[in-house]
Design a protein around this motif. Structure first.
Motif, PDB file in Angstrom:
ATOM      1  N   GLY A 139     -28.109   3.280   7.779  1.00 15.93           N
ATOM      2  CA  GLY A 139     -28.902   2.374   6.958  1.00 15.93           C
ATOM      3  C   GLY A 139     -29.565   3.055   5.782  1.00 15.93           C
ATOM      4  O   GLY A 139     -29.942   2.399   4.800  1.00 15.93           O
ATOM      5  N   SER A 140     -29.719   4.381   5.856  1.00 17.05           N
ATOM      6  CA  SER A 140     -30.382   5.111   4.771  1.00 17.05           C
ATOM      7  C   SER A 140     -29.431   5.554   3.666  1.00 17.05           C
ATOM      8  O   SER A 140     -29.869   6.133   2.666  1.00 17.05           O
ATOM      9  CB  SER A 140     -31.090   6.351   5.347  1.00 17.05           C
ATOM     10  OG  SER A 140     -30.144   7.272   5.858  1.00 17.05           O
ATOM     11  N   ILE A 141     -28.142   5.277   3.827  1.00 14.24           N
ATOM     12  CA  ILE A 141     -27.183   5.666   2.787  1.00 14.24           C
ATOM     13  C   ILE A 141     -27.437   4.820   1.543  1.00 14.24           C
ATOM     14  O   ILE A 141     -27.477   3.582   1.618  1.00 14.24           O
ATOM     15  CB  ILE A 141     -25.739   5.463   3.280  1.00 14.24           C
ATOM     16  CG1 ILE A 141     -25.460   6.350   4.499  1.00 14.24           C
ATOM     17  CG2 ILE A 141     -24.742   5.769   2.164  1.00 14.24           C
ATOM     18  CD1 ILE A 141     -24.111   6.112   5.121  1.00 14.24           C
ATOM     19  N   PRO A 142     -27.620   5.435   0.382  1.00 10.81           N
ATOM     20  CA  PRO A 142     -27.925   4.675  -0.848  1.00 10.81           C
ATOM     21  C   PRO A 142     -26.848   3.639  -1.158  1.00 10.81           C
ATOM     22  O   PRO A 142     -25.647   3.910  -1.031  1.00 10.81           O
ATOM     23  CB  PRO A 142     -27.980   5.766  -1.921  1.00 10.81           C
ATOM     24  CG  PRO A 142     -28.310   7.025  -1.181  1.00 10.81           C
ATOM     25  CD  PRO A 142     -27.628   6.889   0.147  1.00 10.81           C
ATOM     26  N   GLY A 143     -27.287   2.465  -1.535  1.00 14.62           N
ATOM     27  CA  GLY A 143     -26.362   1.417  -1.951  1.00 14.62           C
ATOM     28  C   GLY A 143     -25.797   0.579  -0.835  1.00 14.62           C
ATOM     29  O   GLY A 143     -25.050  -0.371  -1.091  1.00 14.62           O
ATOM     30  N   SER A 144     -26.129   0.879   0.399  1.00  9.56           N
ATOM     31  CA  SER A 144     -25.585   0.141   1.556  1.00  9.56           C
ATOM     32  C   SER A 144     -24.096  -0.141   1.374  1.00  9.56           C
ATOM     33  O   SER A 144     -23.660  -1.293   1.264  1.00  9.56           O
ATOM     34  CB  SER A 144     -26.347  -1.174   1.754  1.00  9.56           C
ATOM     35  OG  SER A 144     -27.696  -0.924   2.057  1.00  9.56           O
ATOM     36  N   PRO A 145     -23.282   0.886   1.304  1.00 13.85           N
ATOM     37  CA  PRO A 145     -21.868   0.706   0.977  1.00 13.85           C
ATOM     38  C   PRO A 145     -21.126  -0.118   2.026  1.00 13.85           C
ATOM     39  O   PRO A 145     -21.416  -0.037   3.226  1.00 13.85           O
ATOM     40  CB  PRO A 145     -21.325   2.130   0.928  1.00 13.85           C
ATOM     41  CG  PRO A 145     -22.250   2.903   1.796  1.00 13.85           C
ATOM     42  CD  PRO A 145     -23.599   2.294   1.599  1.00 13.85           C
ATOM     43  N   ILE A 181     -18.829  -4.559   8.902  1.00 14.10           N
ATOM     44  CA  ILE A 181     -18.754  -5.970   9.280  1.00 14.10           C
ATOM     45  C   ILE A 181     -19.997  -6.682   8.770  1.00 14.10           C
ATOM     46  O   ILE A 181     -21.127  -6.280   9.068  1.00 14.10           O
ATOM     47  CB  ILE A 181     -18.661  -6.123  10.811  1.00 14.10           C
ATOM     48  CG1 ILE A 181     -17.393  -5.447  11.330  1.00 14.10           C
ATOM     49  CG2 ILE A 181     -18.677  -7.592  11.219  1.00 14.10           C
ATOM     50  CD1 ILE A 181     -17.307  -5.415  12.849  1.00 14.10           C
ATOM     51  N   GLY A 182     -19.836  -7.756   8.011  1.00 21.82           N
ATOM     52  CA  GLY A 182     -20.974  -8.527   7.508  1.00 21.82           C
ATOM     53  C   GLY A 182     -21.643  -7.824   6.342  1.00 21.82           C
ATOM     54  O   GLY A 182     -21.194  -6.812   5.830  1.00 21.82           O
ATOM     55  N   ALA A 183     -22.736  -8.370   5.893  1.00 23.00           N
ATOM     56  CA  ALA A 183     -23.479  -7.830   4.745  1.00 23.00           C
ATOM     57  C   ALA A 183     -24.787  -7.235   5.231  1.00 23.00           C
ATOM     58  O   ALA A 183     -25.312  -7.580   6.293  1.00 23.00           O
ATOM     59  CB  ALA A 183     -23.735  -8.931   3.718  1.00 23.00           C
ATOM     60  N   GLY A 184     -25.352  -6.374   4.408  1.00 25.67           N
ATOM     61  CA  GLY A 184     -26.638  -5.769   4.733  1.00 25.67           C
ATOM     62  C   GLY A 184     -26.485  -4.641   5.739  1.00 25.67           C
ATOM     63  O   GLY A 184     -25.391  -4.304   6.186  1.00 25.67           O
ATOM     64  N   ALA A 185     -27.612  -4.087   6.108  1.00 23.02           N
ATOM     65  CA  ALA A 185     -27.613  -2.965   7.044  1.00 23.02           C
ATOM     66  C   ALA A 185     -27.290  -3.465   8.447  1.00 23.02           C
ATOM     67  O   ALA A 185     -27.542  -4.622   8.780  1.00 23.02           O
ATOM     68  CB  ALA A 185     -28.973  -2.279   7.039  1.00 23.02           C
ATOM     69  N   GLY A 237     -18.421   5.132  -4.683  1.00 18.18           N
ATOM     70  CA  GLY A 237     -19.327   4.349  -3.848  1.00 18.18           C
ATOM     71  C   GLY A 237     -18.897   4.273  -2.398  1.00 18.18           C
ATOM     72  O   GLY A 237     -19.362   3.390  -1.670  1.00 18.18           O
ATOM     73  N   GLU A 238     -18.004   5.179  -1.982  1.00 22.82           N
ATOM     74  CA  GLU A 238     -17.564   5.222  -0.586  1.00 22.82           C
ATOM     75  C   GLU A 238     -17.938   6.592   0.001  1.00 22.82           C
ATOM     76  O   GLU A 238     -17.145   7.538  -0.045  1.00 22.82           O
ATOM     77  CB  GLU A 238     -16.054   5.001  -0.477  1.00 22.82           C
ATOM     78  CG  GLU A 238     -15.608   3.647  -0.993  1.00 22.82           C
ATOM     79  CD  GLU A 238     -14.100   3.451  -0.912  1.00 22.82           C
ATOM     80  OE1 GLU A 238     -13.643   2.328  -1.183  1.00 22.82           O
ATOM     81  OE2 GLU A 238     -13.378   4.428  -0.581  1.00 22.82           O
ATOM     82  N   PRO A 239     -19.140   6.719   0.522  1.00 24.59           N
ATOM     83  CA  PRO A 239     -19.582   8.027   1.025  1.00 24.59           C
ATOM     84  C   PRO A 239     -18.698   8.525   2.170  1.00 24.59           C
ATOM     85  O   PRO A 239     -18.067   7.728   2.877  1.00 24.59           O
ATOM     86  CB  PRO A 239     -21.011   7.764   1.495  1.00 24.59           C
ATOM     87  CG  PRO A 239     -21.069   6.294   1.737  1.00 24.59           C
ATOM     88  CD  PRO A 239     -20.145   5.673   0.739  1.00 24.59           C
ATOM     89  N   ILE A 240     -18.664   9.844   2.337  1.00 23.07           N
ATOM     90  CA  ILE A 240     -17.823  10.482   3.345  1.00 23.07           C
ATOM     91  C   ILE A 240     -18.743  11.081   4.402  1.00 23.07           C
ATOM     92  O   ILE A 240     -19.524  11.991   4.115  1.00 23.07           O
ATOM     93  CB  ILE A 240     -16.937  11.568   2.712  1.00 23.07           C
ATOM     94  CG1 ILE A 240     -16.166  10.992   1.512  1.00 23.07           C
ATOM     95  CG2 ILE A 240     -15.966  12.138   3.735  1.00 23.07           C
ATOM     96  CD1 ILE A 240     -15.544  12.046   0.627  1.00 23.07           C
ATOM     97  N   LEU A 241     -18.654  10.556   5.624  1.00 30.49           N
ATOM     98  CA  LEU A 241     -19.533  10.975   6.706  1.00 30.49           C
ATOM     99  C   LEU A 241     -18.795  11.924   7.643  1.00 30.49           C
ATOM    100  O   LEU A 241     -17.589  11.759   7.892  1.00 30.49           O
ATOM    101  CB  LEU A 241     -20.032   9.764   7.485  1.00 30.49           C
ATOM    102  CG  LEU A 241     -21.084   8.886   6.776  1.00 30.49           C
ATOM    103  CD1 LEU A 241     -20.494   8.077   5.634  1.00 30.49           C
ATOM    104  CD2 LEU A 241     -21.743   7.947   7.772  1.00 30.49           C
ATOM    105  N   PHE A 242     -19.514  12.905   8.183  1.00 30.52           N
ATOM    106  CA  PHE A 242     -18.898  13.950   8.994  1.00 30.52           C
ATOM    107  C   PHE A 242     -19.583  14.059  10.343  1.00 30.52           C
ATOM    108  O   PHE A 242     -20.805  14.134  10.441  1.00 30.52           O
ATOM    109  CB  PHE A 242     -19.000  15.308   8.287  1.00 30.52           C
ATOM    110  CG  PHE A 242     -18.191  15.395   7.028  1.00 30.52           C
ATOM    111  CD1 PHE A 242     -16.899  15.897   7.052  1.00 30.52           C
ATOM    112  CD2 PHE A 242     -18.709  14.955   5.824  1.00 30.52           C
ATOM    113  CE1 PHE A 242     -16.145  15.968   5.895  1.00 30.52           C
ATOM    114  CE2 PHE A 242     -17.965  15.018   4.667  1.00 30.52           C
ATOM    115  CZ  PHE A 242     -16.681  15.526   4.702  1.00 30.52           C
ATOM    116  N   PRO A 282     -15.875  11.907  -6.342  1.00 32.18           N
ATOM    117  CA  PRO A 282     -17.159  11.386  -6.810  1.00 32.18           C
ATOM    118  C   PRO A 282     -18.150  11.020  -5.709  1.00 32.18           C
ATOM    119  O   PRO A 282     -19.312  10.721  -6.001  1.00 32.18           O
ATOM    120  CB  PRO A 282     -16.747  10.122  -7.561  1.00 32.18           C
ATOM    121  CG  PRO A 282     -15.533   9.632  -6.820  1.00 32.18           C
ATOM    122  CD  PRO A 282     -14.813  10.868  -6.367  1.00 32.18           C
ATOM    123  N   ASN A 283     -17.713  11.038  -4.456  1.00 42.48           N
ATOM    124  CA  ASN A 283     -18.552  10.472  -3.408  1.00 42.48           C
ATOM    125  C   ASN A 283     -19.395  11.521  -2.677  1.00 42.48           C
ATOM    126  O   ASN A 283     -19.073  12.709  -2.647  1.00 42.48           O
ATOM    127  CB  ASN A 283     -17.679   9.715  -2.401  1.00 42.48           C
ATOM    128  CG  ASN A 283     -17.142   8.421  -2.977  1.00 42.48           C
ATOM    129  OD1 ASN A 283     -17.902   7.608  -3.524  1.00 42.48           O
ATOM    130  ND2 ASN A 283     -15.832   8.238  -2.916  1.00 42.48           N
TER     131      ASN A 283
END
Length: 523
Positions: free
Chosen positions: A457-463, A513-517, A403-408, A424-425
């Motif tokens: 904001g479009s990343i599934p699950g708002s990790p 920082i904080g919750a949500g998008a 549940g921790e996507p890897i951004l490039f 898995p990410n």
């Protein structure tokens, strides 16, 4: 003019015909190949792939037809190398096996370097040229790179050997002229720049006043040109795609300095910044001395022996300088000018021999070995190619949680990283993924922070946690990718939990920082 290949050690050609080589002579050639392989095989195993190698693996990994069309459409290159590598990878699809194609091409090129020395610098012991080439950092680099350059160097050396035997030698050419034409056609379907060697060879025949061979050569080139006609349409489209990127941005003097740096790198490699200062002193003191000794010993000059290679070199140098001037630094490097590698070295060796004969050759050999050794240590000290994608992937895999996507960023980093990552990410290129339809660096540009907000904001699950991998690739002439916008965005909406630098890449684990998008940025 005879065959131009003088005896070694004062013997005659009749004493040592090529078809009856002694065991000692064979060993003299083979030990250089063993030294070359002792360097290239371990590096092939250890080194990660760089970005362009990732492109090659993608292009050649889905069959022959895909490789052919992708070479023309996405790689913007002739298709032969990619087609051959695609067939090669049907045996074994691994990264290491793909690299071995280049290793084999480079090894054969080292053997051909000895043949070239016998033909174009016949007064020099051929093993000297063999040693210079076998350990040259550029030869090592092309050997461990899954790109076209090792194959292109092999074809260039074959062209020079067959050109000498088929057109410069007084012996009956036999099959060698036909072989030259076949290799010439293969060369044009491999790298367009190899065509300049075909032009230079024609001018060498003019210089030697070999009119009958020249007539045969021109008829042969006409046939090669007709068979190359199907490539004119793709070549025009490729140029059109690149035309917006290759507008000239440098002054003539800057372009000349950069171009001479490439040529000097072929003659005396200096990948170490410390050795670069040494080379500068060698250039300031050694080149004038070389010129003086050449003039003093001008009676040793044999236009019959080395004249052709000098003409070939002097023909191509201004052509490639003009290319550097028009294309710019980002699209013109030593690998793009690979066809100059052998003519430059052979021409320089011939001049050194005129200046100093045996003692000159020993000075050159010691200098070449020292320069290559220092440069190889400087280049491969990190035991990685730029990006260090294997170790970066291993590091992420050892620390991540599901549940921790890897951004490039740049988005191209996802490609070589993905060949090593088995976690898995999800891999998320920013600002948009590469589609491999058309090469366009504009796709790598971040236009606004609003674009980043939408992307994250479009990343599934708002990790809550994400990994961000950056490769310090922030511009490609003349396009700026706007790395600063990404860093500003991350500093506002994420806290850095861990930060690790690799060779040419940076890996960070960030907590939102904080919750949500993330909220929109203030205007």
């Amino acid at each position: 003019m005879g065959n131009g290949i003088p005896p070694r050690g004062g013997a005659t050609n009749e004493d040592h015909p090529d078809e009856k080589r002694t065991i000692a002579a064979v060993f003299q050639d083979s030990w250089m190949v063993l030294v070359h392989l002792a360097l290239t095989i371990p590096l092939s195993i250890i080194l990660n792939i760089r970005l362009d190698e990732g492109y090659t693996l993608n292009t050649t990994g889905a069959g022959l037809r895909y490789a052919w069309t992708q070479a023309l459409r996405f790689e913007l290159q002739p298709p032969l190398f990619f087609a051959l590598l695609s067939l090669w990878r049907r045996i074994d699809s691994s990264i290491l096996f793909a690299r071995f194609f280049s290793v084999i091409c480079a090894t054969l090129t080292v053997l051909l370097a000895i043949a070239l020395a016998r033909r174009y610098v016949p007064r020099v012991q051929p093993w000297i040229v063999g040693v210079i080439v076998a350990i040259h950092p550029f030869m090592i680099w092309v050997a461990v790179d899954i790109r076209v350059y090792a194959f292109a160097l092999l074809l260039a050396s074959l062209l020079l050997v067959l050109f000498f035997d088929g057109y410069l030698s007084d012996e009956a050419p036999g099959w060698k002229r036909w072989a030259y034409l076949v290799v010439a056609l293969l060369a044009l379907y491999t790298q367009y720049y190899l065509g300049f060697l075909l032009l230079a060879n024609a001018l060498a025949l003019v210089f030697q006043r070999r009119w009958r061979p020249l007539r045969s050569y021109l008829w042969g080139m006409l046939a090669v040109g007709i068979l190359f006609l199907p490539m004119l349409g793709p070549l025009y489209r490729q140029f059109f795609v690149h035309s917006k990127d290759i507008t000239q941005h440098d002054e003539v003097w800057t372009s000349l300095n950069d171009f001479l740096w490439i040529v000097k790198g072929y003659l005396i490699p200096a990948e170490s910044t410390k050795f670069e200062s040494v080379r500068r002193w060698i250039q300031m003191l050694g080149l004038p001395l070389l010129a003086v000794f050449v003039l003093l010993n001008r009676k040793r000059i044999s236009w019959r022996d080395s004249g052709p290679i000098w003409v070939i070199t002097l023909t191509m140098l201004p052509i490639f300088f003009f290319l550097r001037y028009r294309i710019g630094y980002d699209y013109f490097s030593p690998r793009h000018a690979a066809v100059l590698f052998f003519p430059s070295i052979l021409s320089f060796v011939a001049l050194v021999y005129i200046a100093g004969r045996k003692w000159g050759m020993w000075v050159l050999l010691v200098l070449a070995i020292t320069a290559s050794a220092v440069s190889l240590v400087a280049v491969y000290r990190p035991w990685a190619k730029r990006g260090d994608w294997r170790r970066a992937a291993e590091y992420v895999s050892s620390k991540e949680q599901p549940g921790e996507p890897i951004l490039f960023f740049s988005p191209t980093g996802a490609l070589p990283f993905g060949y090593y990552y088995r976690g898995p990410n999800q891999l998320v290129p920013i600002p948009r993924p590469e589609t491999f339809d058309t090469y366009d660096v504009e796709r790598y540009v971040i236009h606004s922070e609003t674009e980043l907000i939408a992307q994250f904001g479009s990343i599934p699950g708002s990790p809550v946690y994400v990994w961000v991998v950056t490769d310090h690739f922030c511009r490609l002439q003349p396009v700026e990718f706007n790395c600063s916008l990404l860093e500003l965005f991350l500093s506002r909406y994420y806290v850095t939990e861990s930060d690790r630098e690799f060779y040419g890449s940076r890996v960070r684990r960030l907590r939102r920082i904080g919750a949500g998008a993330p909220a929109p940025l203030p205007k």
